[in-house]
Write a protein that holds these residues in place. Structure first.
Motif, PDB file in Angstrom:
ATOM      1  N   UNK A   1       0.820  -1.210   0.000  1.00  0.00           N
ATOM      2  CA  UNK A   1       0.000   0.000   0.000  1.00  0.00           C
ATOM      3  C   UNK A   1       0.853   1.259   0.000  1.00  0.00           C
ATOM      4  N   UNK A   2       1.955   1.236   0.733  1.00  0.00           N
ATOM      5  CA  UNK A   2       2.809   2.423   0.801  1.00  0.00           C
ATOM      6  C   UNK A   2       3.761   2.531  -0.382  1.00  0.00           C
ATOM      7  N   UNK A   3       4.081   1.399  -0.998  1.00  0.00           N
ATOM      8  CA  UNK A   3       4.925   1.457  -2.194  1.00  0.00           C
ATOM      9  C   UNK A   3       4.217   2.184  -3.337  1.00  0.00           C
ATOM     10  N   UNK A   4       2.890   2.067  -3.397  1.00  0.00           N
ATOM     11  CA  UNK A   4       2.134   2.712  -4.485  1.00  0.00           C
ATOM     12  C   UNK A   4       2.360   4.216  -4.497  1.00  0.00           C
ATOM     13  N   UNK A   5       2.086   4.947  -3.400  1.00  0.00           N
ATOM     14  CA  UNK A   5       2.347   6.393  -3.445  1.00  0.00           C
ATOM     15  C   UNK A   5       3.825   6.748  -3.484  1.00  0.00           C
TER      16      UNK A   5
ATOM     17  N   UNK B   1       8.914  12.296   3.033  1.00  0.00           N
ATOM     18  CA  UNK B   1       8.107  11.112   2.705  1.00  0.00           C
ATOM     19  C   UNK B   1       8.453   9.974   3.651  1.00  0.00           C
ATOM     20  N   UNK B   2       9.736   9.791   3.941  1.00  0.00           N
ATOM     21  CA  UNK B   2      10.162   8.739   4.873  1.00  0.00           C
ATOM     22  C   UNK B   2       9.543   8.964   6.247  1.00  0.00           C
ATOM     23  N   UNK B   3       9.537  10.206   6.710  1.00  0.00           N
ATOM     24  CA  UNK B   3       8.942  10.508   8.017  1.00  0.00           C
ATOM     25  C   UNK B   3       7.455  10.156   8.031  1.00  0.00           C
ATOM     26  N   UNK B   4       6.757  10.490   6.958  1.00  0.00           N
ATOM     27  CA  UNK B   4       5.331  10.163   6.881  1.00  0.00           C
ATOM     28  C   UNK B   4       5.105   8.654   6.870  1.00  0.00           C
ATOM     29  N   UNK B   5       5.946   7.933   6.142  1.00  0.00           N
ATOM     30  CA  UNK B   5       5.821   6.468   6.087  1.00  0.00           C
ATOM     31  C   UNK B   5       6.081   5.863   7.463  1.00  0.00           C
ATOM     32  N   UNK B   6       7.115   6.340   8.148  1.00  0.00           N
ATOM     33  CA  UNK B   6       7.427   5.826   9.481  1.00  0.00           C
ATOM     34  C   UNK B   6       6.312   6.139  10.470  1.00  0.00           C
ATOM     35  N   UNK B   7       5.746   7.334  10.354  1.00  0.00           N
ATOM     36  CA  UNK B   7       4.630   7.700  11.228  1.00  0.00           C
ATOM     37  C   UNK B   7       3.433   6.805  10.975  1.00  0.00           C
ATOM     38  N   UNK B   8       3.163   6.534   9.712  1.00  0.00           N
ATOM     39  CA  UNK B   8       2.089   5.607   9.373  1.00  0.00           C
ATOM     40  C   UNK B   8       2.370   4.221   9.910  1.00  0.00           C
ATOM     41  N   UNK B   9       3.629   3.794   9.896  1.00  0.00           N
ATOM     42  CA  UNK B   9       3.997   2.475  10.412  1.00  0.00           C
ATOM     43  C   UNK B   9       3.729   2.379  11.910  1.00  0.00           C
ATOM     44  N   UNK B  10       4.048   3.445  12.634  1.00  0.00           N
ATOM     45  CA  UNK B  10       3.782   3.457  14.077  1.00  0.00           C
ATOM     46  C   UNK B  10       2.283   3.354  14.341  1.00  0.00           C
TER      47      UNK B  10
ATOM     48  N   UNK C   1      -0.974  12.021  -1.846  1.00  0.00           N
ATOM     49  CA  UNK C   1      -1.281  13.201  -1.044  1.00  0.00           C
ATOM     50  C   UNK C   1      -1.005  13.008   0.444  1.00  0.00           C
ATOM     51  N   UNK C   2      -1.260  11.815   0.994  1.00  0.00           N
ATOM     52  CA  UNK C   2      -1.096  11.612   2.437  1.00  0.00           C
ATOM     53  C   UNK C   2       0.369  11.734   2.848  1.00  0.00           C
ATOM     54  N   UNK C   3       1.265  11.273   1.981  1.00  0.00           N
ATOM     55  CA  UNK C   3       2.688  11.246   2.318  1.00  0.00           C
ATOM     56  C   UNK C   3       3.418  12.529   1.950  1.00  0.00           C
TER      57      UNK C   3
ATOM     58  N   UNK D   1      -1.145  14.868   7.903  1.00  0.00           N
ATOM     59  CA  UNK D   1      -1.111  13.544   8.504  1.00  0.00           C
ATOM     60  C   UNK D   1      -0.869  13.627  10.006  1.00  0.00           C
ATOM     61  N   UNK D   2      -0.039  14.554  10.437  1.00  0.00           N
ATOM     62  CA  UNK D   2       0.394  14.595  11.834  1.00  0.00           C
ATOM     63  C   UNK D   2      -0.709  15.094  12.778  1.00  0.00           C
ATOM     64  N   UNK D   3      -1.390  16.204  12.494  1.00  0.00           N
ATOM     65  CA  UNK D   3      -2.514  16.557  13.369  1.00  0.00           C
ATOM     66  C   UNK D   3      -3.656  15.555  13.295  1.00  0.00           C
ATOM     67  N   UNK D   4      -3.866  14.932  12.134  1.00  0.00           N
ATOM     68  CA  UNK D   4      -4.940  13.944  12.013  1.00  0.00           C
ATOM     69  C   UNK D   4      -4.679  12.749  12.923  1.00  0.00           C
ATOM     70  N   UNK D   5      -3.438  12.292  12.975  1.00  0.00           N
ATOM     71  CA  UNK D   5      -3.106  11.170  13.851  1.00  0.00           C
ATOM     72  C   UNK D   5      -3.130  11.592  15.318  1.00  0.00           C
ATOM     73  N   UNK D   6      -2.844  12.844  15.597  1.00  0.00           N
ATOM     74  CA  UNK D   6      -2.956  13.342  16.973  1.00  0.00           C
ATOM     75  C   UNK D   6      -4.414  13.368  17.417  1.00  0.00           C
ATOM     76  N   UNK D   7      -5.313  13.726  16.499  1.00  0.00           N
ATOM     77  CA  UNK D   7      -6.746  13.651  16.797  1.00  0.00           C
ATOM     78  C   UNK D   7      -7.161  12.206  17.035  1.00  0.00           C
TER      79      UNK D   7
END
Length: 413
Positions: free
Chosen positions: A27-31, A89-98, A128-130, A135-141
């Motif tokens: 899923x993450x390889x696609x974007x 992009x790496x930071x977003x992927x890692x955040x999504x992984x967590x 768009x997500x990455x 992404x960061x405030x959404x995950x904080x919510x």
């Protein structure tokens, strides 16, 4: 004698987690491949690089100070502008992984539907997500929503702190403070509200120390000056009028505004801007009305707060005169949490609606966006825009029904 644990029963659970992580990877390889090969949707990341390095005066002043922290963190890593984009992009992927790891850990069922939903959302949303800070405030919510269900008092208090932090990252989560309100005679109600406002005061004080009053006021000034963005729900009729107008009818104009977004002007745009403003005021009144109703009825529950928060996010998006493509990211983490804590069919329906709307959002941006900006805008692009905005209205109806019926799922607390 106590029988040994059923090893065979544990194996499918382990295998299911492996399959989920494989799905997450694909899923993450696609974007990631989309971004790397075509450089799509990286304009904002270029802007973050310019802003955090102060290359252009006033850049990123529309962002709350806490909201820029991920962009500033990436700037500490080595390399120039191209490397900055990759690191972001790496930071977003890692955040999504967590987030995914937490979903898998909490969900004991072998199906792991919340983690699958999140992975599918990433895959279907395109790049768009990455490539956005949202992404960061959404995950904080999402952290706020999950902590509402904590069994300890400390965990529930941390929920209010998470909501305050999300508010200081993106402003819009502040409206969700209405979801904290319960019966006026309950100490838990006032504890939640006081912790929320106390956390806001502390965070505002930190911004004042670091950035002065401009750090607090500039994001608010920026929002008030925005026009009718071409992707917003209320812009759809105007965009359709421009797309299907007679040949040579150039009364509508689409241009890049000071708000750093593409806005439409022309017949109907002024009226729709006014309607959107009134709708936003109505949204705030609905939030206040909900809070007052909970004060009187004393029927607050974590499930009800989650359902109302999800409905309110959908309402914020639908009534806004701006609907940037990354706004769909505001909904998905909340829905993932909902899939963890609720077994109602309406939540599954909501998840499917979000996934469909994510696909339509990717069609609008980046696939058809160049054609939407043209004069006149592309009929096909406007069609996808109308379908996507219809999707958010359907989501709004579904979340509203869930919020109104969520009290059946748990008792007041």
């Amino acid at each position: 004698m106590t029988p040994p644990p059923p090893v065979a029963a544990q194996t499918p659970v382990h295998h299911s987690r492996v399959v989920v992580w494989l799905g997450w990877l694909v899923a993450h390889l696609i974007p990631v491949i989309w971004i790397d090969r075509f450089g799509t949707a990286t304009g904002d990341v270029h802007y973050y690089f310019v802003g955090v390095n102060n290359y252009v005066p006033g850049a990123m002043t529309e962002y709350p100070v806490f909201g820029t922290l991920p962009a500033r963190l990436v700037n500490l890593l080595p390399g120039g502008e191209d490397a900055y984009i990759r690191w972001f992009v790496v930071l977003c992927v890692l955040t999504s992984a967590v987030f995914t790891a937490w979903l898998i850990h909490v969900d004991r069922a072998p199906g792991h539907r919340a983690a699958w939903f999140w992975s599918l959302f990433i895959a279907l949303s395109g790049p768009i997500v990455l490539t956005r800070l949202d992404l960061f405030p959404a995950l904080t919510v999402a952290a706020f929503a999950a902590l509402l269900f904590a069994r300890s008092r400390t965990g529930r208090r941390l929920a209010t702190v998470a909501l305050a932090l999300a508010t200081m990252m993106k402003l819009w989560p502040g409206v969700l403070g209405a979801a904290l309100v319960g019966g006026w005679r309950r100490r838990s109600t006032w504890a939640r509200v006081l912790w929320f406002f106390a956390a806001l005061v502390v965070l505002c004080a930190a911004v004042l120390v670091v950035s002065g009053t401009d750090g607090l006021t500039s994001p608010l000034d920026y929002q008030s000056d925005r026009g009718l963005q071409i992707e917003s729900v209320f812009a759809t009729p105007v965009m359709a009028a421009a797309a299907f107008a007679a040949a040579g009818d150039d009364r509508w104009h689409i241009g890049y505004a000071a708000s750093k977004s593409f806005e439409i002007t022309g017949p109907g745009a002024g009226i729709m801007t006014t309607v959107a403003t009134v709708a936003t005021v109505a949204m705030v009144l609905i939030a206040v009305g909900w809070a007052v109703t909970r004060l009187v009825r004393d029927d607050w529950s974590p499930m009800q707060a989650l359902a109302f928060s999800t409905a309110l996010v959908a309402l914020i998006i639908a009534t806004n005169k701006v609907f940037s493509p990354q706004y769909i990211t505001w909904l998905a983490p909340l829905v993932a949490v909902a899939l963890l804590v609720s077994r109602r069919r309406i939540v599954v329906i909501l998840a499917l609606e979000v996934l469909v709307t994510a696909v339509l959002t990717a069609a609008v941006y980046p696939v058809y966006y160049d054609w939407l900006m043209s004069a006149p805008p592309s009929k096909e692009g406007v069609l996808f825009l109308a379908l996507r905005n219809t999707g958010i209205l359907v989501i709004l109806c579904t979340t509203a029904w869930w919020a109104l019926t969520a009290g059946r799922e748990s008792r007041p607390r």
